[in-house]
Design a protein around this motif. Sequence first.
Motif, PDB file in Angstrom:
ATOM      1  N   PRO A 319      87.935  30.947   8.621  1.00 49.33           N
ATOM      2  CA  PRO A 319      87.966  30.107   7.256  1.00 49.33           C
ATOM      3  C   PRO A 319      87.511  30.390   6.012  1.00 49.33           C
ATOM      4  O   PRO A 319      87.825  30.051   5.024  1.00 49.33           O
ATOM      5  CB  PRO A 319      87.323  28.683   7.930  1.00 49.33           C
ATOM      6  CG  PRO A 319      86.415  29.072   8.803  1.00 49.33           C
ATOM      7  CD  PRO A 319      87.158  30.581   9.461  1.00 49.33           C
ATOM      8  N   SER A 320      86.642  31.527   6.048  1.00 46.31           N
ATOM      9  CA  SER A 320      86.043  32.113   4.786  1.00 46.31           C
ATOM     10  C   SER A 320      87.209  32.829   4.111  1.00 46.31           C
ATOM     11  O   SER A 320      87.129  32.823   2.607  1.00 46.31           O
ATOM     12  CB  SER A 320      84.906  32.946   4.992  1.00 46.31           C
ATOM     13  OG  SER A 320      85.494  34.245   5.513  1.00 46.31           O
ATOM     14  N   ILE A 327      93.174  29.601  -1.155  1.00 47.84           N
ATOM     15  CA  ILE A 327      93.387  28.748  -1.888  1.00 47.84           C
ATOM     16  C   ILE A 327      93.412  28.873  -3.543  1.00 47.84           C
ATOM     17  O   ILE A 327      94.239  28.172  -4.349  1.00 47.84           O
ATOM     18  CB  ILE A 327      92.260  27.466  -1.883  1.00 47.84           C
ATOM     19  CG1 ILE A 327      90.942  28.192  -2.266  1.00 47.84           C
ATOM     20  CG2 ILE A 327      92.283  27.101  -0.417  1.00 47.84           C
ATOM     21  CD1 ILE A 327      89.999  26.882  -2.198  1.00 47.84           C
ATOM     22  N   ASN A 328      93.047  30.155  -3.885  1.00 51.31           N
ATOM     23  CA  ASN A 328      93.133  30.574  -5.355  1.00 51.31           C
ATOM     24  C   ASN A 328      94.498  31.743  -5.603  1.00 51.31           C
ATOM     25  O   ASN A 328      94.469  32.031  -6.583  1.00 51.31           O
ATOM     26  CB  ASN A 328      91.884  31.310  -5.756  1.00 51.31           C
ATOM     27  CG  ASN A 328      90.913  30.053  -6.013  1.00 51.31           C
ATOM     28  OD1 ASN A 328      90.911  29.155  -6.425  1.00 51.31           O
ATOM     29  ND2 ASN A 328      89.651  30.575  -5.115  1.00 51.31           N
ATOM     30  N   ASP A 329      95.082  31.949  -4.649  1.00 46.50           N
ATOM     31  CA  ASP A 329      96.398  32.814  -4.687  1.00 46.50           C
ATOM     32  C   ASP A 329      97.358  32.075  -5.540  1.00 46.50           C
ATOM     33  O   ASP A 329      97.570  31.176  -5.652  1.00 46.50           O
ATOM     34  CB  ASP A 329      96.720  33.293  -3.358  1.00 46.50           C
ATOM     35  CG  ASP A 329      97.599  34.386  -3.219  1.00 46.50           C
ATOM     36  OD1 ASP A 329      97.167  35.631  -3.377  1.00 46.50           O
ATOM     37  OD2 ASP A 329      98.953  34.002  -3.282  1.00 46.50           O
ATOM     38  N   LEU A 335      99.583  24.869   4.375  1.00 40.43           N
ATOM     39  CA  LEU A 335      98.585  24.608   5.553  1.00 40.43           C
ATOM     40  C   LEU A 335      98.298  26.037   6.303  1.00 40.43           C
ATOM     41  O   LEU A 335      99.142  27.053   6.437  1.00 40.43           O
ATOM     42  CB  LEU A 335      99.499  23.930   6.588  1.00 40.43           C
ATOM     43  CG  LEU A 335      98.875  23.642   7.992  1.00 40.43           C
ATOM     44  CD1 LEU A 335      97.367  22.884   7.966  1.00 40.43           C
ATOM     45  CD2 LEU A 335      99.750  23.013   8.955  1.00 40.43           C
ATOM     46  N   THR A 336      97.045  26.244   6.282  1.00 45.87           N
ATOM     47  CA  THR A 336      96.311  27.357   6.832  1.00 45.87           C
ATOM     48  C   THR A 336      95.789  26.883   8.290  1.00 45.87           C
ATOM     49  O   THR A 336      94.809  25.840   8.347  1.00 45.87           O
ATOM     50  CB  THR A 336      95.214  27.859   5.997  1.00 45.87           C
ATOM     51  OG1 THR A 336      95.983  28.278   4.899  1.00 45.87           O
ATOM     52  CG2 THR A 336      94.439  29.009   6.538  1.00 45.87           C
ATOM     53  N   LEU A 337      95.764  27.757   9.128  1.00 42.25           N
ATOM     54  CA  LEU A 337      95.248  27.556  10.601  1.00 42.25           C
ATOM     55  C   LEU A 337      94.277  28.582  10.843  1.00 42.25           C
ATOM     56  O   LEU A 337      94.656  29.682  10.960  1.00 42.25           O
ATOM     57  CB  LEU A 337      96.562  27.213  11.818  1.00 42.25           C
ATOM     58  CG  LEU A 337      97.415  26.281  11.396  1.00 42.25           C
ATOM     59  CD1 LEU A 337      98.432  26.337  12.386  1.00 42.25           C
ATOM     60  CD2 LEU A 337      96.980  25.087  11.360  1.00 42.25           C
ATOM     61  N   GLN A 375      96.074  22.098  -0.973  1.00 38.86           N
ATOM     62  CA  GLN A 375      96.340  22.864   0.354  1.00 38.86           C
ATOM     63  C   GLN A 375      95.455  22.471   1.224  1.00 38.86           C
ATOM     64  O   GLN A 375      94.107  22.191   1.155  1.00 38.86           O
ATOM     65  CB  GLN A 375      96.301  24.350  -0.052  1.00 38.86           C
ATOM     66  CG  GLN A 375      97.176  25.025  -1.220  1.00 38.86           C
ATOM     67  CD  GLN A 375      96.585  26.135  -1.784  1.00 38.86           C
ATOM     68  OE1 GLN A 375      97.118  27.312  -1.030  1.00 38.86           O
ATOM     69  NE2 GLN A 375      95.846  26.164  -2.901  1.00 38.86           N
ATOM     70  N   TYR A 376      95.951  22.431   2.579  1.00 42.02           N
ATOM     71  CA  TYR A 376      95.186  22.017   3.815  1.00 42.02           C
ATOM     72  C   TYR A 376      94.709  23.158   4.537  1.00 42.02           C
ATOM     73  O   TYR A 376      95.530  24.419   4.520  1.00 42.02           O
ATOM     74  CB  TYR A 376      96.052  20.932   4.657  1.00 42.02           C
ATOM     75  CG  TYR A 376      96.300  19.654   4.139  1.00 42.02           C
ATOM     76  CD1 TYR A 376      95.505  18.642   4.232  1.00 42.02           C
ATOM     77  CD2 TYR A 376      97.638  19.665   3.550  1.00 42.02           C
ATOM     78  CE1 TYR A 376      95.780  17.296   3.921  1.00 42.02           C
ATOM     79  CE2 TYR A 376      97.876  18.147   2.994  1.00 42.02           C
ATOM     80  CZ  TYR A 376      96.878  17.215   3.380  1.00 42.02           C
ATOM     81  OH  TYR A 376      97.213  15.605   2.702  1.00 42.02           O
ATOM     82  N   ILE A 377      93.709  23.190   5.518  1.00 41.78           N
ATOM     83  CA  ILE A 377      93.094  23.945   6.306  1.00 41.78           C
ATOM     84  C   ILE A 377      92.866  23.345   7.488  1.00 41.78           C
ATOM     85  O   ILE A 377      92.199  21.978   7.480  1.00 41.78           O
ATOM     86  CB  ILE A 377      92.177  24.837   6.086  1.00 41.78           C
ATOM     87  CG1 ILE A 377      91.837  25.972   6.924  1.00 41.78           C
ATOM     88  CG2 ILE A 377      90.813  24.197   5.583  1.00 41.78           C
ATOM     89  CD1 ILE A 377      90.720  27.082   6.629  1.00 41.78           C
ATOM     90  N   ASN A 378      93.111  23.474   8.703  1.00 39.52           N
ATOM     91  CA  ASN A 378      92.434  23.195   9.827  1.00 39.52           C
ATOM     92  C   ASN A 378      91.624  24.266  10.629  1.00 39.52           C
ATOM     93  O   ASN A 378      92.386  25.241  10.873  1.00 39.52           O
ATOM     94  CB  ASN A 378      93.485  22.719  11.016  1.00 39.52           C
ATOM     95  CG  ASN A 378      93.202  21.949  12.416  1.00 39.52           C
ATOM     96  OD1 ASN A 378      92.117  21.119  12.100  1.00 39.52           O
ATOM     97  ND2 ASN A 378      93.577  22.501  13.465  1.00 39.52           N
TER      98      ASN A 378
END
Length: 407
Positions: A319-320, A327-329, A335-337, A375-378
């Motif tokens: 997640p780093s 997220i800054n791209d 969604l990121t997993l 933007q989401y991350i799980n």
Amino acid sequence: MLRWAIFIVIYLALALYTLQALKAATRYPWVYYLFIALSLLVLGNFIYQFTLGEVPGRVLSRPKSYAFGFLLTMMAFQLITILFLFSEDIFRLLAGIYHKFFGVTKTFTIPERRRFLSLLGMGIAAIPFGALLYGMYKGKYNYRVLNYDLEFDDLPSAFDGYRITQISDVHSGSFDNREKIEYAIDLINRQKSDVLFFTGDMVNNKSEEMHPWKQLFATLHAPDGKFSILGNHDYGDYVDWDTPEAKSQNLQDLMALQKEMGFDLLLNESRYLQKENDRIAIIGVENWGRGGFKKAGDLKKASDNIMKDDFKILLSHDPSHWEDVVINDEYHYHLTLSGHTHGMQFGIEIPGWIKWSPVKWRYKYWAGIYKELGQYINVNRGFGFLGYPGRVGIWPEISVITLKKKV
């Protein structure tokens, strides 16, 4: 050798201090002898497993993992007990200094105060002691299905209600109960999701760890496919290989295994999922991690063949990477997993009340759903376990995410 000597001295000092609490709390000698025997047994097993019992190649074997787990359990009990006993000793020291300098001859004491503090300390210490033992016995296979509904303005209409199952951090080299793993695989299949994503760390170190579980994981099913990426442990970086060629072959074998099990392994690549006239992009990067972890992930390369306005799901183990790069791209990754953190396999979670683990001091995004810049991350808490052979409070997770079109 010096490090071992220092460690043994510290451990024995903690044990002797804890023994004083036992002597203050009870007058039964058998209790003292039992504590001494357990302390020496745990220490002896730990030293043996990490010296004479060492597996060639610096591999963290199951016996070593359990040796570490029992040592951690014993030291947690000792340290918490000592905190209470030490506070009493500090009080007595300060009181003695006060009496000496001010000539006080009478002292005020609470009857059996030391016994009370010893009992209190050991009573509280028994909680993590029991929890850590439970974590090794049952907690590590206490699988939980966590359901999330995520809404997006620009989700293609055909994907409204689309179900995703995510698992991460299998660490197959740590498994020791086939029945429990069979139950977990069945639990995944019972979710009847449209697609399955695996976000890295299939093994601890070597591809051969997956051989006993290959056929079982091949039974995982999703109509639109099974997609996977590599995690930091999959590269074999934590093994002393005889040759660079052996290490390279190990990675090739693991890639082949994933293909045999039906996974489409994405190595800085992308795919499209199609429904009716709509599609979403699936992007998979190799491991990219902050703080000394491998940075093989190449987001630009992985996204070469997709369009900027596509709806995108990114698979990235650590997640780093999301925090530092994604997220800054210039592209918007809806969604990121991820996985990787395991939630440290230890913490406290009461939904709606508290979510805490020591891992939060290293990772800002360490478990569950987060949202930044639209933007989401799980961050999946992991399917398996590593190091400490158990889980306490942070249970193994099967994530089920339903995509919703915001109306």
